[in-house]
Design a protein around this motif. Structure first.
Motif, short mmCIF file in Angstrom:
data_model
loop_
_atom_site.label_atom_id
_atom_site.label_comp_id
_atom_site.label_asym_id
_atom_site.label_seq_id
_atom_site.Cartn_x
_atom_site.Cartn_y
_atom_site.Cartn_z
N LEU A 75 -58.63 -24.19 19.16
CA LEU A 75 -57.78 -23.21 18.46
C LEU A 75 -58.20 -22.03 19.16
O LEU A 75 -59.34 -21.35 19.09
CB LEU A 75 -58.10 -23.15 17.13
N PRO A 76 -57.44 -21.48 20.20
CA PRO A 76 -57.79 -20.19 20.86
C PRO A 76 -57.92 -19.09 20.34
O PRO A 76 -57.08 -18.67 19.30
CB PRO A 76 -56.96 -20.29 21.97
N ILE A 77 -58.88 -18.05 20.36
CA ILE A 77 -59.10 -16.91 19.70
C ILE A 77 -58.53 -16.00 20.90
O ILE A 77 -59.39 -15.93 22.01
CB ILE A 77 -60.42 -16.71 19.25
N GLY A 78 -57.60 -15.11 20.61
CA GLY A 78 -57.43 -14.04 21.88
C GLY A 78 -58.08 -12.77 21.47
O GLY A 78 -58.62 -12.46 20.42
N ALA A 79 -58.36 -12.08 22.65
CA ALA A 79 -59.13 -10.82 22.54
C ALA A 79 -58.31 -9.93 21.76
O ALA A 79 -56.96 -9.85 21.82
CB ALA A 79 -59.27 -10.35 23.95
N LEU A 80 -59.05 -8.89 21.08
CA LEU A 80 -58.44 -8.04 19.98
C LEU A 80 -57.84 -6.82 21.11
O LEU A 80 -56.79 -6.33 20.81
CB LEU A 80 -59.30 -7.39 19.08
N THR A 81 -58.72 -6.49 22.13
CA THR A 81 -58.13 -5.27 23.15
C THR A 81 -58.19 -5.88 24.33
O THR A 81 -58.61 -6.73 24.67
CB THR A 81 -59.35 -4.09 22.93
N ILE A 82 -57.35 -4.95 25.07
CA ILE A 82 -57.30 -5.45 26.63
C ILE A 82 -58.57 -5.72 27.44
O ILE A 82 -59.41 -4.48 27.24
CB ILE A 82 -56.34 -4.70 27.14
N GLY A 83 -58.92 -6.55 27.89
CA GLY A 83 -60.04 -6.97 28.69
C GLY A 83 -61.30 -7.05 27.60
O GLY A 83 -62.33 -6.92 28.12
N MET A 117 -49.52 -13.46 21.80
CA MET A 117 -50.57 -14.61 21.98
C MET A 117 -50.62 -15.64 20.59
O MET A 117 -50.54 -16.61 20.90
CB MET A 117 -52.11 -13.91 21.96
N THR A 118 -50.31 -14.79 19.56
CA THR A 118 -49.92 -15.56 18.53
C THR A 118 -48.91 -16.59 18.61
O THR A 118 -49.14 -17.88 18.31
CB THR A 118 -49.36 -14.77 17.20
N ASN A 119 -47.86 -16.20 19.17
CA ASN A 119 -46.63 -17.26 19.52
C ASN A 119 -47.18 -18.15 20.64
O ASN A 119 -46.57 -19.43 20.78
CB ASN A 119 -45.38 -16.29 20.08
N ALA A 120 -48.28 -17.98 21.42
CA ALA A 120 -48.75 -19.01 22.35
C ALA A 120 -49.75 -19.89 21.85
O ALA A 120 -50.16 -20.90 22.28
CB ALA A 120 -49.45 -18.21 23.53
N GLY A 121 -50.02 -19.55 20.50
CA GLY A 121 -51.10 -20.35 19.73
C GLY A 121 -52.42 -19.90 19.22
O GLY A 121 -53.37 -20.68 18.62
N ALA A 122 -52.55 -18.55 19.51
CA ALA A 122 -53.81 -17.90 19.16
C ALA A 122 -54.07 -17.72 17.59
O ALA A 122 -52.90 -17.52 17.02
CB ALA A 122 -54.04 -16.61 19.87
N VAL A 123 -55.11 -18.05 16.88
CA VAL A 123 -55.34 -18.14 15.48
C VAL A 123 -56.02 -17.00 15.11
O VAL A 123 -56.09 -16.68 13.95
CB VAL A 123 -56.17 -19.25 15.16
N ALA A 124 -56.61 -16.26 15.84
CA ALA A 124 -57.41 -14.74 15.39
C ALA A 124 -57.53 -14.16 16.81
O ALA A 124 -57.31 -14.63 17.83
CB ALA A 124 -58.85 -15.16 14.69
#
Length: 418
Positions: free
Chosen positions: A122-130, A142-149
């Motif tokens: 389950l990938p976690i995406g960065a909250l801010t750019i970089g 990123m949620t649409n791509a599968g990020a869970v948090a």
């Protein structure tokens, strides 16, 4: 995948077979039959192991690998083998790669690399750019791509307005925002807990206040904005108390604690061993007692290995200059069992699933097999031979642990240790 598991004691409070020793027949990844004695009429592969126990597959809410960009630390392929061998059927993967996982395509890359594996990522995406803490990343995309948090791993959001906006925006699609609990202006150049030990060792300290100020700030923001907040890896007694009060107010807040923060005090740093350099730092026995109480009463929602591979060039240096982090997947089960009962350990290793969108798969007839196999009673000293990660930076080297993992059955695949 067709398997017959023989004489397994089932530890699963959500199963009607909880605490019973049964045979389990699995066909095409689904549990077909559970009974005291099942004959192997179809000549399926049999699993029969010493003191075999099984539970729902385990989940870890904070795991780092390295790929893309830091493959010398860990690759996705070997990281998933390590997770499987350590009993984890699902992991939440942090975005601290190079580049940081902050776009739809980055999340897609990780899910594609981890596809067709026994372990679910389950990938976690960065909250801010970089993960630079300046501008909000494209978290809905990123949620649409599968990020869970969404989490800038180990990087606090210093701008309270940015955190406010993140919580408000994510609430539109039920997104989970994570906030690392540290106020950098207070922690400064500290490298360990600020305490009598740091004074004796001549090392700059990180006060407990640095964590508690950030926790208090984020809880005030959450109360104002609504939304869903997760505070990873708290480490102080006051943080536990603050979150306990927030839960009484019915705020949508969860938190975790790293397993090593339940096991070691800052006294171990007298050797200047950089494997003990973690963030948040190891604290005092008073903090550990409060954290354990928080785990027991449910204030702390989940435990994590906070698995962070760091290559030798960034660990075998002076303590001040060493990178923070320890691997922990391989030692998670054995370490928890030195503190809690087997039943409580399994509960902790399966909690947190719902918060990160993982379905519970109880060990019942008709359910998909999502199972961890283990022996809770074996005792051993953890050493380099137990490390499967590419990086060897384990805080638990030399520690006495209890319980070993046999492997997992998940995603219609079997992954057993040799």
């Amino acid at each position: 995948m067709n398997i017959l598991i023989k004489s397994a004691t089932i530890i699963d409070s959500k199963s009607e077979f909880h605490n019973l020793t049964q045979d389990i027949l699995i066909e095409n990844g689904t549990i077909l039959k559970i009974a005291k004695n099942i004959k192997n009429t179809n000549n399926y592969q049999e699993i029969k192991l010493e003191n075999l126990h099984i539970s729902q597959g385990w989940f870890d809410s904070s795991v780092c690998f390295g790929e893309p960009g830091f493959e010398e630390r860990e690759t996705i392929e070997n990281g998933l083998k390590t997770a499987a061998a350590s009993g984890f059927t699902t992991i939440a993967l942090n975005p601290n790669t190079h580049p940081v996982l902050d776009t739809n395509s980055d999340i897609t890359f990780v899910t594609a690399k981890a596809n067709n594996n026994a372990v679910t990522v389950l990938p976690i995406g960065a909250l801010t750019i970089g993960s630079n803490g300046v501008d909000l990343a494209e978290i809905y995309d990123m949620t649409n791509a599968g990020a869970v948090a969404f989490y800038d791993y180990k990087k606090p959001i210093s701008n309270p307005n940015l955190m406010k906006i993140a919580l408000q925006y994510a609430s539109n699609f039920n997104g989970l925002v994570c906030s690392f609990p540290q106020e950098n202006k207070i922690s400064g150049l500290g490298v360990m807990n600020e305490n009598i030990t740091s004074t004796k060792l001549g090392l700059k300290g990180i006060p407990a206040l640095a964590e508690e100020l950030q926790v208090a700030r984020d809880l005030f923001l959450l109360e104002y904005t609504g939304g869903k907040l997760h505070i990873p890896t708290i480490s102080t007694a006051k943080s536990v108390a603050l979150i306990r009060e927030a839960k009484k107010k019915k705020l949508d807040i969860t938190c975790s604690v790293a397993i090593h923060n339940l096991c070691f005090t800052d006294d171990v740093l007298t050797t200047f061993d950089s494997n003990y350099k973690v963030l948040p730092p190891l604290r005092t026995q008073t903090d550990i007692d409060a954290l354990i109480e928080g785990v027991k009463d449910g204030t702390i929602d989940m435990v994590t290995s906070d698995h962070t591979p760091i290559d030798i060039e960034e660990k075998k240096v002076e303590f001040d200059h060493a990178n923070y982090g320890t691997i922990g997947l391989e030692s998670a089960f054995g370490a928890l069992q030195t503190i809690f009962t087997t039943k409580k350990t399994i509960d902790l290793l399966t909690k947190g699933k719902q918060r990160f969108g993982v379905n519970y798969s109880p060990i019942n007839i008709g359910e998909k097999a999502n199972i961890t196999l283990f022996n809770p009673n074996s005792k051993y000293t953890f050493n380099k031979n137990h490390i499967l990660s590419k990086s060897k930076n384990s805080i638990f080297q030399g520690a006495s642990l209890k319980g070993n993992v046999y492997g997992i059955i998940s995603n219609n695949k079997v992954s057993l240790n040799n």
